[in-house]
Design a protein around this motif. Sequence first.
Motif, PDB file in Angstrom:
ATOM      1  N   GLU A   1       8.831   2.713   3.900  1.00  0.00           N
ATOM      2  CA  GLU A   1       9.433   3.973   3.474  1.00  0.00           C
ATOM      3  C   GLU A   1       8.515   5.120   3.892  1.00  0.00           C
ATOM      4  O   GLU A   1       7.330   5.127   3.554  1.00  0.00           O
ATOM      5  CB  GLU A   1       9.637   4.007   1.951  1.00  0.00           C
ATOM      6  N   ILE A   2       9.077   6.091   4.629  1.00  0.00           N
ATOM      7  CA  ILE A   2       8.324   7.263   5.092  1.00  0.00           C
ATOM      8  C   ILE A   2       9.060   8.507   4.620  1.00  0.00           C
ATOM      9  O   ILE A   2      10.288   8.605   4.785  1.00  0.00           O
ATOM     10  CB  ILE A   2       8.203   7.269   6.632  1.00  0.00           C
ATOM     11  N   ASN A   3       8.335   9.452   4.040  1.00  0.00           N
ATOM     12  CA  ASN A   3       9.008  10.670   3.574  1.00  0.00           C
ATOM     13  C   ASN A   3       9.397  11.556   4.753  1.00  0.00           C
ATOM     14  O   ASN A   3       9.062  11.283   5.906  1.00  0.00           O
ATOM     15  CB  ASN A   3       8.148  11.426   2.553  1.00  0.00           C
ATOM     16  N   GLU A   4      10.111  12.645   4.478  1.00  0.00           N
ATOM     17  CA  GLU A   4      10.682  13.475   5.532  1.00  0.00           C
ATOM     18  C   GLU A   4       9.622  14.084   6.448  1.00  0.00           C
ATOM     19  O   GLU A   4       9.832  14.233   7.648  1.00  0.00           O
ATOM     20  CB  GLU A   4      11.535  14.594   4.919  1.00  0.00           C
TER      21      GLU A   4
ATOM     22  N   LYS B   1       5.027   4.278   2.217  1.00  0.00           N
ATOM     23  CA  LYS B   1       5.022   3.170   1.252  1.00  0.00           C
ATOM     24  C   LYS B   1       5.365   1.913   2.043  1.00  0.00           C
ATOM     25  O   LYS B   1       6.414   1.830   2.692  1.00  0.00           O
ATOM     26  CB  LYS B   1       6.046   3.411   0.151  1.00  0.00           C
ATOM     27  N   TYR B   2       4.449   0.945   1.992  1.00  0.00           N
ATOM     28  CA  TYR B   2       4.610  -0.259   2.806  1.00  0.00           C
ATOM     29  C   TYR B   2       4.428  -1.506   1.954  1.00  0.00           C
ATOM     30  O   TYR B   2       3.408  -1.675   1.281  1.00  0.00           O
ATOM     31  CB  TYR B   2       3.592  -0.261   3.954  1.00  0.00           C
ATOM     32  N   LYS B   3       5.428  -2.378   2.006  1.00  0.00           N
ATOM     33  CA  LYS B   3       5.372  -3.665   1.309  1.00  0.00           C
ATOM     34  C   LYS B   3       5.510  -4.773   2.351  1.00  0.00           C
ATOM     35  O   LYS B   3       6.540  -4.875   3.027  1.00  0.00           O
ATOM     36  CB  LYS B   3       6.492  -3.776   0.274  1.00  0.00           C
TER      37      LYS B   3
ATOM     38  N   ILE C   1       0.823  -1.205   0.000  1.00  0.00           N
ATOM     39  CA  ILE C   1       0.000   0.000   0.000  1.00  0.00           C
ATOM     40  C   ILE C   1       0.860   1.259   0.000  1.00  0.00           C
ATOM     41  O   ILE C   1       2.018   1.252   0.438  1.00  0.00           O
ATOM     42  CB  ILE C   1      -0.943   0.048   1.224  1.00  0.00           C
ATOM     43  N   ILE C   2       0.280   2.327  -0.519  1.00  0.00           N
ATOM     44  CA  ILE C   2       0.820   3.677  -0.392  1.00  0.00           C
ATOM     45  C   ILE C   2      -0.263   4.529   0.252  1.00  0.00           C
ATOM     46  O   ILE C   2      -1.403   4.550  -0.216  1.00  0.00           O
ATOM     47  CB  ILE C   2       1.222   4.265  -1.760  1.00  0.00           C
ATOM     48  N   VAL C   3       0.091   5.212   1.331  1.00  0.00           N
ATOM     49  CA  VAL C   3      -0.842   6.116   2.007  1.00  0.00           C
ATOM     50  C   VAL C   3      -0.273   7.524   1.907  1.00  0.00           C
ATOM     51  O   VAL C   3       0.847   7.783   2.357  1.00  0.00           O
ATOM     52  CB  VAL C   3      -1.059   5.732   3.486  1.00  0.00           C
ATOM     53  N   GLU C   4      -1.036   8.427   1.329  1.00  0.00           N
ATOM     54  CA  GLU C   4      -0.574   9.798   1.103  1.00  0.00           C
ATOM     55  C   GLU C   4      -1.438  10.787   1.891  1.00  0.00           C
ATOM     56  O   GLU C   4      -2.498  10.426   2.412  1.00  0.00           O
ATOM     57  CB  GLU C   4      -0.621  10.131  -0.387  1.00  0.00           C
TER      58      GLU C   4
END
Length: 379
Positions: free
Chosen positions: A64-67, A73-75, A29-32
């Motif tokens: 992966e988490i942005n600044e 982004k989670y796999k 998933i991608i959570v924005e």
Amino acid sequence: MEKTSYMRFKGSRHFRQRLLLSTLSHRAIIVEEIRSNETPPGLRSYEISLLRLIEKISDDCKVEINETGTKLKYKPGVLMGGRNLVHDCGLGRSIGYFLEPLVVLGLRGKKPLSIRLKGITNDPKDPSVDTYRHTTFHILERFGVPKEGLQLKIESRGSPPLGGGEILLGVPSLPSFSAITWIDEGRVKRIRGVTFTTKVSADFDHRMMYATRGVFNRLLPDVRIEKDHRSEPNAGRSKGYGLSLVAETDSGCFISADVVICYPKVDEMETFDDSEEKPQLLPPEDVGIQAASILLGEIEQGGVVDSTHQGLLFLLCALCPEDFSKVRVGKLTPYGIETLRHVRDFLGVTFIFEPDPATNTIILKCRGSGLPNLSRRIS
């Protein structure tokens, strides 16, 4: 190399549920736009702690988490389980926030899970550790989880704001769940409960228990409430008190209610000047009456589980083999409704609704996803 396909979501709502179902279904998933308009923006400390906890029981999951923390982004990886693990849940949310996803993921692990969780054991936001031990575990047994494999031991209590609690959790690894037909609510045959006090007088236990029994003894004779008074060194770092109640019916349903009172931080109390009235804590007698009232309300609305457990009930039905499950609940909660939407999106499972006007309840049917325990198939 096969390219990863991501499901996309926006916002912080239902973050925990999306993370759980992503891991179970092995769908990335991608959570924005996570609290992008709030100050501060992004993921909260307890959400990051949940991610770290899932990493701890998984192999090869990628986070992966942005600044700014506004995009994740989670796999998912392979759920491994593990023994003698330790995780500090922090102080943002109680241990109860972490238990629902952790228990379900633990059941789908390659190996049994045993873990020590540190933090807050009882708070007003989340189900208490007592509710998981005395109610949630009974619901899991309905779906074929062996009673012997489930363990929750409270080593020390921890109240907000400073926590200091510790529990030991044990969860077996299960090949699959069992489909169920569970529509008989039955009649309440006994009430059980436990009061807890940390760093306050043991008399609070007696006062809560006496007030609660004053409500229930007029309704049925089998009422028993235990006392759990904690002092140093097992009382955590903050004052607190509360009550967890469970009603058991003659058809094997367990309906729960929690009330927790916690003292504010010292710096929060100092923000009130002499002209302002400082917040008043609910007296122990009122805690007992309030908990009894909440439990009676849960019983009155009907269903085989209380409102707190609707989401878990629907999720377990969706994870069953490709056979039909049938359950009865009272009024659908917002969390239960979102669970129905998410199991449709992640697992492809839809529920059929059959309202029962005679009891103001709803019967839900679904065919399980048949999703196997993929972790156990990996050697």
